[in-house]
Design a protein around this motif. Sequence first.
Motif, PDB file in Angstrom:
ATOM      1  N   THR A   3      68.982  55.538 -43.147  1.00 15.64           N
ATOM      2  CA  THR A   3      68.594  56.626 -42.259  1.00 15.64           C
ATOM      3  C   THR A   3      68.063  56.061 -40.947  1.00 15.64           C
ATOM      4  O   THR A   3      67.580  54.934 -40.884  1.00 15.64           O
ATOM      5  CB  THR A   3      67.507  57.518 -42.890  1.00 15.64           C
ATOM      6  OG1 THR A   3      66.375  56.715 -43.191  1.00 15.64           O
ATOM      7  CG2 THR A   3      68.012  58.189 -44.142  1.00 15.64           C
ATOM      8  N   ILE A   4      68.166  56.883 -39.898  1.00 16.81           N
ATOM      9  CA  ILE A   4      67.687  56.533 -38.567  1.00 16.81           C
ATOM     10  C   ILE A   4      66.622  57.543 -38.185  1.00 16.81           C
ATOM     11  O   ILE A   4      66.853  58.749 -38.273  1.00 16.81           O
ATOM     12  CB  ILE A   4      68.840  56.564 -37.543  1.00 16.81           C
ATOM     13  CG1 ILE A   4      69.854  55.481 -37.859  1.00 16.81           C
ATOM     14  CG2 ILE A   4      68.308  56.403 -36.138  1.00 16.81           C
ATOM     15  CD1 ILE A   4      71.062  55.509 -36.958  1.00 16.81           C
ATOM     16  N   GLY A   5      65.474  57.056 -37.753  1.00 14.74           N
ATOM     17  CA  GLY A   5      64.393  57.930 -37.306  1.00 14.74           C
ATOM     18  C   GLY A   5      64.369  58.033 -35.795  1.00 14.74           C
ATOM     19  O   GLY A   5      65.188  57.443 -35.088  1.00 14.74           O
ATOM     20  N   ASP A   8      64.216  54.762 -33.771  1.00 15.12           N
ATOM     21  CA  ASP A   8      65.379  53.865 -33.843  1.00 15.12           C
ATOM     22  C   ASP A   8      66.527  54.289 -32.938  1.00 15.12           C
ATOM     23  O   ASP A   8      67.556  53.631 -32.912  1.00 15.12           O
ATOM     24  CB  ASP A   8      65.894  53.793 -35.280  1.00 15.12           C
ATOM     25  CG  ASP A   8      64.841  53.275 -36.243  1.00 15.12           C
ATOM     26  OD1 ASP A   8      64.037  52.421 -35.820  1.00 15.12           O
ATOM     27  OD2 ASP A   8      64.821  53.725 -37.399  1.00 15.12           O
ATOM     28  N   ASP A  60      62.141  63.633 -37.757  1.00 13.46           N
ATOM     29  CA  ASP A  60      63.555  63.955 -37.977  1.00 13.46           C
ATOM     30  C   ASP A  60      64.301  62.679 -38.369  1.00 13.46           C
ATOM     31  O   ASP A  60      64.114  61.626 -37.760  1.00 13.46           O
ATOM     32  CB  ASP A  60      64.196  64.544 -36.727  1.00 13.46           C
ATOM     33  CG  ASP A  60      63.695  65.936 -36.409  1.00 13.46           C
ATOM     34  OD1 ASP A  60      63.021  66.531 -37.267  1.00 13.46           O
ATOM     35  OD2 ASP A  60      63.978  66.428 -35.306  1.00 13.46           O
ATOM     36  N   LYS A  61      65.143  62.782 -39.369  1.00  9.78           N
ATOM     37  CA  LYS A  61      65.920  61.637 -39.850  1.00  9.78           C
ATOM     38  C   LYS A  61      67.405  61.969 -39.799  1.00  9.78           C
ATOM     39  O   LYS A  61      67.806  63.109 -40.010  1.00  9.78           O
ATOM     40  CB  LYS A  61      65.541  61.293 -41.297  1.00  9.78           C
ATOM     41  CG  LYS A  61      64.104  60.936 -41.504  1.00  9.78           C
ATOM     42  CD  LYS A  61      63.851  59.510 -41.138  1.00  9.78           C
ATOM     43  CE  LYS A  61      62.398  59.165 -41.473  1.00  9.78           C
ATOM     44  NZ  LYS A  61      62.023  57.893 -40.956  1.00  9.78           N
ATOM     45  N   GLU A  63      71.386  60.374 -41.033  1.00 10.09           N
ATOM     46  CA  GLU A  63      72.128  59.418 -41.854  1.00 10.09           C
ATOM     47  C   GLU A  63      72.993  58.543 -40.946  1.00 10.09           C
ATOM     48  O   GLU A  63      73.413  58.949 -39.872  1.00 10.09           O
ATOM     49  CB  GLU A  63      73.031  60.155 -42.846  1.00 10.09           C
ATOM     50  CG  GLU A  63      72.291  60.964 -43.883  1.00 10.09           C
ATOM     51  CD  GLU A  63      71.574  60.108 -44.899  1.00 10.09           C
ATOM     52  OE1 GLU A  63      72.097  59.029 -45.247  1.00 10.09           O
ATOM     53  OE2 GLU A  63      70.494  60.518 -45.333  1.00 10.09           O
TER      54      GLU A  63
END
Length: 76
Positions: A3-5, A8, A60-61, A63
């Motif tokens: 996952t990317i926050g 990132d 918020d995350k 994929e």
Amino acid sequence: MATIGMGDIKKGVRLEIDGSPYKVIEFLHVKPGKGAAFVRMKVKNLQNGKVLEKTVHAGDKFEVPELEYKKMQYLY
């Protein structure tokens, strides 16, 4: 899946929004004087080429899409 926050998000990062793969074209980290920080980003859909503007808040995350790259050559 990874996952990317919000922290990132950088230019060129690929992420999945609503089941479609996107690439970040540009982003702007905004810290208002009142309220929480957020990121405004322009993302390009890798399937049809449409550009969207999204706002991402802390927590918020997204994929990471599974993409396959192939080296190809045009034969004329």
